[in-house]
Design an enzyme around this catalytic site. Structure first.
Site, PDB file in Angstrom:
ATOM      1  N   HIS A 166       0.809  -1.068   0.564  1.00 28.36           N
ATOM      2  CA  HIS A 166       0.198  -0.441   0.244  1.00 28.36           C
ATOM      3  C   HIS A 166       0.661   1.611   0.137  1.00 28.36           C
ATOM      4  O   HIS A 166       0.256   2.753  -0.132  1.00 28.36           O
ATOM      5  CB  HIS A 166      -1.179  -0.218   1.061  1.00 28.36           C
ATOM      6  CG  HIS A 166      -2.469  -1.093   0.814  1.00 28.36           C
ATOM      7  ND1 HIS A 166      -3.085  -0.898   0.951  1.00 28.36           N
ATOM      8  CD2 HIS A 166      -1.882  -2.166  -0.271  1.00 28.36           C
ATOM      9  CE1 HIS A 166      -4.550  -1.464   0.678  1.00 28.36           C
ATOM     10  NE2 HIS A 166      -3.962  -2.632   0.153  1.00 28.36           N
ATOM     11  N   SER A 211      -0.116  -1.309  -6.061  1.00 29.66           N
ATOM     12  CA  SER A 211      -0.294  -2.271  -6.849  1.00 29.66           C
ATOM     13  C   SER A 211       0.673  -2.395  -8.434  1.00 29.66           C
ATOM     14  O   SER A 211      -0.118  -0.579  -8.783  1.00 29.66           O
ATOM     15  CB  SER A 211      -1.827  -2.888  -7.330  1.00 29.66           C
ATOM     16  OG  SER A 211      -2.116  -3.771  -6.214  1.00 29.66           O
ATOM     17  N   LYS A 267     -14.027  -7.116  -7.946  1.00 32.88           N
ATOM     18  CA  LYS A 267     -14.002  -7.722  -8.844  1.00 32.88           C
ATOM     19  C   LYS A 267     -13.049  -9.334  -7.836  1.00 32.88           C
ATOM     20  O   LYS A 267     -13.062  -9.897  -8.668  1.00 32.88           O
ATOM     21  CB  LYS A 267     -12.933  -7.094  -9.756  1.00 32.88           C
ATOM     22  CG  LYS A 267     -12.362  -8.131 -10.517  1.00 32.88           C
ATOM     23  CD  LYS A 267     -11.329  -6.969 -11.833  1.00 32.88           C
ATOM     24  CE  LYS A 267     -11.210  -7.447 -13.037  1.00 32.88           C
ATOM     25  NZ  LYS A 267     -10.474  -6.253 -13.836  1.00 32.88           N
ATOM     26  N   ASP A 268     -12.744  -8.591  -7.218  1.00 40.35           N
ATOM     27  CA  ASP A 268     -12.268  -9.873  -6.254  1.00 40.35           C
ATOM     28  C   ASP A 268     -13.528 -11.351  -5.718  1.00 40.35           C
ATOM     29  O   ASP A 268     -12.581 -12.038  -5.865  1.00 40.35           O
ATOM     30  CB  ASP A 268     -11.577  -9.491  -4.847  1.00 40.35           C
ATOM     31  CG  ASP A 268     -10.085  -8.669  -5.284  1.00 40.35           C
ATOM     32  OD1 ASP A 268      -9.487  -8.453  -5.938  1.00 40.35           O
ATOM     33  OD2 ASP A 268      -9.396  -8.415  -4.539  1.00 40.35           O
ATOM     34  N   GLU A 316       4.972 -33.956  -0.990  1.00 42.95           N
ATOM     35  CA  GLU A 316       3.823 -33.504  -1.344  1.00 42.95           C
ATOM     36  C   GLU A 316       4.103 -32.469  -2.957  1.00 42.95           C
ATOM     37  O   GLU A 316       5.361 -32.378  -2.904  1.00 42.95           O
ATOM     38  CB  GLU A 316       2.950 -32.737  -0.800  1.00 42.95           C
ATOM     39  CG  GLU A 316       2.436 -33.001   0.533  1.00 42.95           C
ATOM     40  CD  GLU A 316       1.359 -33.615   0.272  1.00 42.95           C
ATOM     41  OE1 GLU A 316       1.290 -34.983  -0.501  1.00 42.95           O
ATOM     42  OE2 GLU A 316       0.142 -33.071   0.676  1.00 42.95           O
TER      43      GLU A 316
END
Lengths: 420, 254
Positions: A214, A218, A242-243, A286
């Site tokens: 922040h 972005s 959107k998320d 894994e």
């Protein structure tokens, strides 16, 4: 937090004047300016934080029913599966959640690689991300030991034994890690304690990752920094909306595995209780560790010796160094990439190298799942060499030799051009 | 250059095929099980028959430690039937007020009584081999249900010439290495089914596999029916969030 937000609710105002949490939330998650051209690949950071919260919540509830003792651990997990109300649901969410967490984080990482998100001024943001991956790996590894199945036990044995490659003090360190002379009850107990602790450390580092994010905001698909408010929209409602789309799609995939293929990512051997006297024919980690496992096994005997004419370090130690180096090199990436251009959209050569690197990682994953014999050894070595060359050779050189395509002057420019 | 690529590709393919030949791949029979697929459920009549096979044949050597008699309610048995089933077994309990251990009849809350008191006793009775617990068998093997079925039907008296059986071992065509310590457990007509079903070898093998698949995943039906509802919910929600996103973004050029 230059300006305070005005709130109408008197209680919120009272609290906010004394502790500005609401101002903070308003700034960072309501008004926060986001580049308006972000695509769905930018969803995965938010998805990863959801995955972390899901893991912590289900983990706490499982911990209330689990018993960390070599004689009881396996049965206590089965008790959760059979006798605890919705225990099977909690455990399958937690088990598959680990895989989901790694999937979204790996996609998040490759998004960063494609769009050059690690470049100035976001180097620390990127490095905190690498710390997060390391913490995730340690946490996942210890969590996998807890059900005390055959793969839990033998995986723990193989991985802790890696530390014996350290010269002089190696064996001593391994005994110290085990709390004894083999993987046993003290090992299980400390892994449980650490498996409970580390997610909270992880949570704190995620907090730092978000704070660092922040500061500069972005990146975006063009790689051109935000220049004016015309380039941005507010976080809410635009990116909450959107998320949400990405989140529901993610939960759909997650649920499909939990309810219809809960053991898809697992090894059948882990439904056999740990037996220190019986080694499984194939010890495989894994899936999310497979590329690193391939790198570990790729270093040939006397590799260094063959070069220098004498044995400097053992193949095992070289393998361990290569494995840790494959992550460590990510820390250096912001300085290894010499290109001034962020986004692969405008880097005609780098774009190809990115896809080749992705293929290389998938190939390493496949090699890691196969026995170390025959042609697999040679493919593994080639793929490992490519992995390191990508960072240490291609990244520095591409910046020098590549001619990037012309960049747009701003995020809005291509859109406005289309308009006129 | 192109020649070089071809040579490398050929070497790659050759390497892969030899690597596969090294670890012989055993093709398991592929049975259609009732519980497969997103809507799959167990057939209770089949589970009851499977329990009968387990009780009369498998239980001689194999434990089922993770199951309690009360769990049989899921097979459609009533409380009295479960009590009667448990009453066939005697368990050690205690100490009593005098400090003595005593034996009593098993009750529904008891776990399935194991055939041997400990691993050494099991090995001593089985030529040194340890019959594994069957509670998780279908989850503990790749392609577990088909594997288990194959273990029941894969015996044969005609032993191929390239298999040299070791002392006390039996030929099993689906088992890794083709020799297994377990003698052939089922031949057909080993039991008389309570529901009158003809007890062929394949029938018995399918039934006991179904029973053990249920024993390994007793939550399977609950899980799948909840999963359908969850996915339906998320599917509808997905359409809604897409609509919300479109509405929110309709005026933004990006």
């Amino acid at each position: 937090m230059a300006t305070k937000t005005e709130f109408n609710n008197p209680v919120i105002r009272w609290v906010d004047e004394r502790l500005p949490v609401f101002t903070y939330l308003d700034h960072e998650y309501n008004q926060f300016p986001m580049p308006k051209n972000l695509n769905y690949w930018w969803n995965f950071g938010a998805l990863a934080s959801v995955a972390l919260v899901v893991m912590i919540l289900t983990g706490i509830m499982l911990a209330m029913q689990y018993t960390a003792h070599v004689d009881l651990a396996f049965e206590s997990v089965e008790r959760i599966m059979r006798d605890v109300n919705y225990g099977w649901l909690l455990r399958y969410i937690h088990m598959n959640g680990a895989s989901m967490f790694f999937i979204v984080v790996y996609i998040h990482l490759f998004r960063g690689l494609y769009y050059g998100s690690y470049k100035a001024p976001r180097e620390l943001l990127w490095m905190l991300g690498v710390v997060i991956i390391l913490l995730m790996m340690a946490t996942a590894f210890m969590g996998y030991v807890l059900p005390w199945g055959q793969m839990s036990f033998w995986g723990a044995t193989v991985i802790t034994n890696l530390f014996s490659a350290i010269p002089i003090v190696g064996d001593w360190i391994v005994t110290w890690l085990w709390g004894g002379f083999s993987v046993d009850n003290p090992t299980l107990n400390r892994f449980y304690a650490l498996h409970y602790l580390m997610p909270f450390v992880l949570f704190a580092v995620v907090g730092l990752h978000v704070v660092a994010l922040h500061v500069n905001g972005s990146t975006n698909p063009t790689g051109v920094e935000v220049q004016s408010p015309r380039d941005t929209v507010s976080f809410h409602p635009y990116f909450t909306a959107k998320d949400s789309v990405g989140l529901v799609a993610f939960l759909f995939v997650f649920a499909a595995f939990v309810f219809f293929a809960p053991n898809f990512f697992g090894e059948p051997d882990n439904y056999i209780k740990a037996n220190p006297l019986q080694t499984p024919p194939h010890i495989v980690p894994e899936w999310y560790f497979l590329p690193f496992y391939a790198i570990l096994r790729a270093v040939p005997d006397n590799f260094i010796g063959a070069w220098m004419g004498f044995t400097l370090i053992s193949a095992k130690l070289a393998g361990v160094i290569a494995m840790f180096g494959s992550i460590a090199v990510l820390f250096l990436l912001p300085w290894l990439d010499t290109s001034k251009v962020r986004s692969a959209r405008f880097r005609p050569w780098y774009k190809w190298f990115f896809w080749l690197f992705l293929l290389d990682c998938l190939l390493l994953g496949y090699i890691g799942s196969q026995p170390a014999e025959g042609i697999f050894i040679w493919i593994g070595r080639g793929a490992t060499a490519w992995y390191f060359a990508h960072f240490l050779v291609f990244f520095p050189l591409l910046g020098w030799f590549e001619t990037p395509k012309p960049l747009p002057t701003s995020i809005s420019e291509p859109v406005l051009k289309e308009d006129s | 250059m192109r020649m070089k690529v071809l040579v490398i590709a050929a070497a790659f393919l050759a390497g892969i095929s030899t690597a596969h030949a090294a670890g012989e791949k055993i093709e398991l029979p592929d049975v259609e099980w009732s519980w497969e697929g997103p809507f799959g459920t167990f057939d209770k009549a089949q589970l009851q028959r499977g329990l009968q096979v387990y009780t009369e044949v498998c239980a001689t050597c194999h434990s089922l430690n993770l199951l309690a008699y009360r769990d049989l309610a899921a097979l459609g048995y009533g409380e009295e039937e479960i009590k009667a089933y448990a009453a066939n077994y005697e368990v050690e309990d205690g100490p009593d007020d005098a400090g003595e251990m005593f034996t009593r009849v098993a009750i529904p809350s008891d776990r399935f009584l194991p055939p041997f008191p400990n691993e050494n006793a099991a090995r001593a009775s089985n030529n040194g081999a340890y019959p594994p617990d069957l509670s998780l068998m279908t989850k503990a093997r790749k392609n577990g249900a088909n594997y288990l079925y194959a273990m029941m039907i894969g015996y044969s008296d005609e032993i191929p010439e390239d298999v040299a059986l070791m002392e006390g071992m039996n030929y099993q065509k689906y088992f890794a290495g083709h020799q297994i310590a377990m003698p052939q457990p089922l031949y057909g007509d080993d039991i008389e089914y309570a529901d009158g079903t003809e007890a062929t070898l394949e029938q018995e093998a399918r039934d006991v596999t179904a029973f053990l698949a249920w024993a390994a995943e007793p939550e399977l039906e609950d899980r799948k029916s909840m999963g359908i509802k969850v996915l339906l919910f998320l599917g509808v929600l997905f359409v809604m969030v897409i609509a919300v996103k479109k509405a929110v973004w309709r005026n933004v050029k990006h």
